[in-house]
Design an enzyme around this catalytic site. Sequence first.
Site, short mmCIF file in Angstrom:
data_model
loop_
_atom_site.label_atom_id
_atom_site.label_comp_id
_atom_site.label_asym_id
_atom_site.label_seq_id
_atom_site.Cartn_x
_atom_site.Cartn_y
_atom_site.Cartn_z
CB CYS A 33 -0.96 0.02 1.19
SG CYS A 33 -0.12 0.14 2.77
CG ASP A 35 -0.18 3.40 4.14
OD1 ASP A 35 -0.23 4.49 3.55
OD2 ASP A 35 -1.17 2.68 4.31
CB CYS A 59 -4.89 0.76 7.79
SG CYS A 59 -4.20 -0.90 7.89
CB CYS A 103 -1.77 -3.93 7.32
SG CYS A 103 -2.89 -3.80 5.92
S1 FES Z 1 -4.69 1.42 2.74
FE1 FES Z 1 -5.56 3.39 2.70
S2 FES Z 1 -7.55 3.02 3.38
FE2 FES Z 1 -6.72 1.05 3.46
#
Ligand code: FES
Lengths: 122, 122
Positions: A33, A35, A59, A103
Amino acid sequence: MYNDIVLDHFQNPRNVGVIEDATVVAKEASPSCGDTTEFFLKIDDNDVITDIKFRTFGCAAAIASASMSTELIKGKTVEEARKITNKMVVDSLGGLPAPKVHCSVLAEGVINKALDEYVANK
Amino acid sequence: MYNDIVLDHFQNPRNVGVIEDATVVAKEASPSCGDTTEFFLKIDDNDVITDIKFRTFGCAAAIASASMSTELIKGKTVEEARKITNKMVVDSLGGLPAPKVHCSVLAEGVINKALDEYVANK
Ligand code: FES
């Protein structure tokens, strides 16, 4: 979606922030993702991790996993900390929904990167 | 990774929480990551959105987009709110990294679901 342990760590994350005089700092972006999560570790002369903090753009699952990782690692030696796996973090959280396990993997990756760097610099 | 406007809305999100006596509530999971976002709207007899709150399990981009959406929508009529697009939200944020734009789309989707429901129930 998330159990009570995960919700607690998401809503009241432990050890969020930076350590200005950290012994090692590591940061990585999740391949899935993008992040980023960053860990700051304070390690004393006996290889004991006396303090650990994190910050993340991730998240709820990323936040809860990083938070739980800091609790598992704080006070441990570098050698002990390297034995902590993502499975142990997820188990300590009482599990995560399958699509969110990826994640949580980032926390372990970043911490190991920091520990590797510490060992290499020694 | 993120610009200052996005960071501000991530670190100090506007209008986080629930509205107990909301006129409409809508919730959806992002198809790409499974993270849910929920919006609560309070709409008066003149179709004016007098209050709006949200909560999300999503990442920094999802939080910032939901936060900015509430600022753009609060005080608007339902008709005006339906014209607010995801592009307007992302532009108001000064842009998002390309891989994170999909995280912002959810806010618009959930708000439109809530507004559709309001119109259908009228
Ligand atoms: S990775 Fe951004 S909302 Fe889930």
